[in-house]
Design a protein around this motif. Structure first.
Motif, PDB file in Angstrom:
ATOM      1  N   ALA A   1      26.022  -3.940  86.194  1.00 35.89           N
ATOM      2  CA  ALA A   1      24.898  -4.901  86.461  1.00 35.89           C
ATOM      3  C   ALA A   1      25.325  -6.248  86.033  1.00 35.89           C
ATOM      4  O   ALA A   1      24.442  -6.963  87.089  1.00 35.89           O
ATOM      5  CB  ALA A   1      23.763  -4.477  85.814  1.00 35.89           C
ATOM      6  N   GLU A   2      25.978  -6.557  85.423  1.00 33.82           N
ATOM      7  CA  GLU A   2      26.482  -7.949  84.916  1.00 33.82           C
ATOM      8  C   GLU A   2      27.004  -8.561  86.345  1.00 33.82           C
ATOM      9  O   GLU A   2      26.888  -9.964  86.518  1.00 33.82           O
ATOM     10  CB  GLU A   2      27.286  -8.217  83.804  1.00 33.82           C
ATOM     11  N   PHE A   3      27.767  -7.954  87.091  1.00 36.80           N
ATOM     12  CA  PHE A   3      28.483  -8.290  88.125  1.00 36.80           C
ATOM     13  C   PHE A   3      27.820  -8.243  89.541  1.00 36.80           C
ATOM     14  O   PHE A   3      28.220  -8.903  90.447  1.00 36.80           O
ATOM     15  CB  PHE A   3      29.638  -7.803  88.428  1.00 36.80           C
ATOM     16  N   PHE A   4      26.441  -8.041  89.478  1.00 35.44           N
ATOM     17  CA  PHE A   4      25.512  -7.947  90.640  1.00 35.44           C
ATOM     18  C   PHE A   4      26.381  -7.196  91.869  1.00 35.44           C
ATOM     19  O   PHE A   4      26.321  -8.096  92.898  1.00 35.44           O
ATOM     20  CB  PHE A   4      25.157  -9.299  90.850  1.00 35.44           C
ATOM     21  N   LEU A   5      26.866  -6.235  91.868  1.00 36.78           N
ATOM     22  CA  LEU A   5      27.611  -5.509  92.625  1.00 36.78           C
ATOM     23  C   LEU A   5      26.582  -4.925  93.602  1.00 36.78           C
ATOM     24  O   LEU A   5      25.516  -4.359  93.274  1.00 36.78           O
ATOM     25  CB  LEU A   5      28.427  -4.581  92.343  1.00 36.78           C
ATOM     26  N   GLU A   6      26.728  -5.196  94.901  1.00 30.21           N
ATOM     27  CA  GLU A   6      26.083  -4.593  96.012  1.00 30.21           C
ATOM     28  C   GLU A   6      26.542  -3.033  96.316  1.00 30.21           C
ATOM     29  O   GLU A   6      27.664  -2.917  96.080  1.00 30.21           O
ATOM     30  CB  GLU A   6      26.103  -5.405  97.319  1.00 30.21           C
ATOM     31  N   PRO A   7      25.296  -2.326  96.841  1.00 34.60           N
ATOM     32  CA  PRO A   7      25.919  -0.942  97.149  1.00 34.60           C
ATOM     33  C   PRO A   7      27.112  -0.790  97.862  1.00 34.60           C
ATOM     34  O   PRO A   7      28.089   0.154  97.648  1.00 34.60           O
ATOM     35  CB  PRO A   7      24.629  -0.385  97.711  1.00 34.60           C
ATOM     36  N   GLY A   8      27.393  -1.881  98.848  1.00 36.75           N
ATOM     37  CA  GLY A   8      28.370  -1.526  99.631  1.00 36.75           C
ATOM     38  C   GLY A   8      29.723  -2.007  99.249  1.00 36.75           C
ATOM     39  O   GLY A   8      30.866  -2.489  99.907  1.00 36.75           O
ATOM     40  N   ALA A   9      29.982  -2.490  97.709  1.00 41.30           N
ATOM     41  CA  ALA A   9      31.080  -2.937  97.301  1.00 41.30           C
ATOM     42  C   ALA A   9      32.072  -2.023  97.083  1.00 41.30           C
ATOM     43  O   ALA A   9      31.892  -0.694  97.181  1.00 41.30           O
ATOM     44  CB  ALA A   9      30.880  -3.689  95.771  1.00 41.30           C
ATOM     45  N   ARG A  10      33.333  -2.413  96.934  1.00 46.60           N
ATOM     46  CA  ARG A  10      34.729  -1.687  96.875  1.00 46.60           C
ATOM     47  C   ARG A  10      35.048  -1.897  95.229  1.00 46.60           C
ATOM     48  O   ARG A  10      35.163  -3.161  94.805  1.00 46.60           O
ATOM     49  CB  ARG A  10      35.706  -1.941  97.639  1.00 46.60           C
ATOM     50  N   VAL A  11      35.181  -0.724  94.645  1.00 43.25           N
ATOM     51  CA  VAL A  11      35.717  -0.832  93.299  1.00 43.25           C
ATOM     52  C   VAL A  11      36.934  -0.174  92.722  1.00 43.25           C
ATOM     53  O   VAL A  11      36.974   1.017  93.223  1.00 43.25           O
ATOM     54  CB  VAL A  11      34.584  -0.486  92.272  1.00 43.25           C
TER      55      VAL A  11
END
Length: 218
Positions: A60-70
């Protein structure tokens, strides 16, 4: 204090114990308010997974979008994989060096770990992370290294090869333009902040914007 003998002081039981490729792998299920699954490599506690736990605040701290790659380096019991999935991420690469861990979590422990390594969009690679990153041209919005590395008593030497300036240059070359490399570890591993200072010095010397912070225990 990180041995399985200490963990057994908490009510629970050993749910898995087998030799892997690099050492002896055990999982202790500590019966607390929520079941905590503790992974031991050669009798050293290396990770804790809480399958029923809410998503980890780090994402949550990094504000990742649902389409992000991790990418999760040293995915172990899949805690960060589960957190990314629960946060809506559906493109997750998990890299774990010990094949015995993945075999156990995908095999006899799959229900206990809520099939974390078989979730839609999760790719699992049994590999040494630095070598794997050298051979891919994939880009990630977030690469996570959570308490990853070798301990002298662990004798898992490949784990030490990712804690070098050269490896960090490699990992950051696999980030998108707005991507982030996140390194985290329990504060008890660095009570005086020496390790944090060294990380900060290394990253700033490489010219990377760097931020360090800690979350106090509740």
């Amino acid at each position: 204090p990180m041995s399985i003998a200490t963990s057994t002081r908490v009510p629970g039981n050993v749910v898995y114990s087998q030799w892997g490729k690099y050492g002896y792998f055990e999982v202790y299920a500590a019966r607390m308010a929520q079941v905590q699954l503790i992974g031991f490599y050669n009798d050293v506690s290396m990770w804790i997974a809480v399958p029923q736990q809410a998503p980890n605040a780090l994402l949550a701290e990094f504000f990742l979008e649902p389409g992000a790659r991790v990418a999760v380096i040293g995915s172990g019991g899949g805690r960060e994989v589960r957190a990314a999935y629960d946060a809506g991420i559906r493109d997750i690469v998990a890299i774990e060096i010990e094949p015995g861990v993945v075999q156990a979590i995908r095999g006899p422990l799959r229900d206990l770990f809520r099939r974390v390594y078989d979730l839609p969009g999760v790719q699992v690679h049994v590999a040494e992370a630095r070598s794997w990153m050298e051979q891919t041209d994939q880009k990630f919005d977030l690469i996570q290294m959570i308490s990853v590395g070798g301990y002298p008593q662990l004798m898992l030497e490949p784990g030490n090869m990712i804690s070098t300036a050269d490896s960090y240059k490699l990992f950051t070359s696999r980030l998108t333009n707005d991507g982030m490399l996140a390194i985290a570890y329990d504060r008890f591993l660095d009570p005086l902040g020496d390790l944090t200072s060294q990380y900060f010095q290394t990253f700033t010397s490489l010219g990377y914007p760097c931020r360090a912070y800690y979350s106090p225990r509740p």
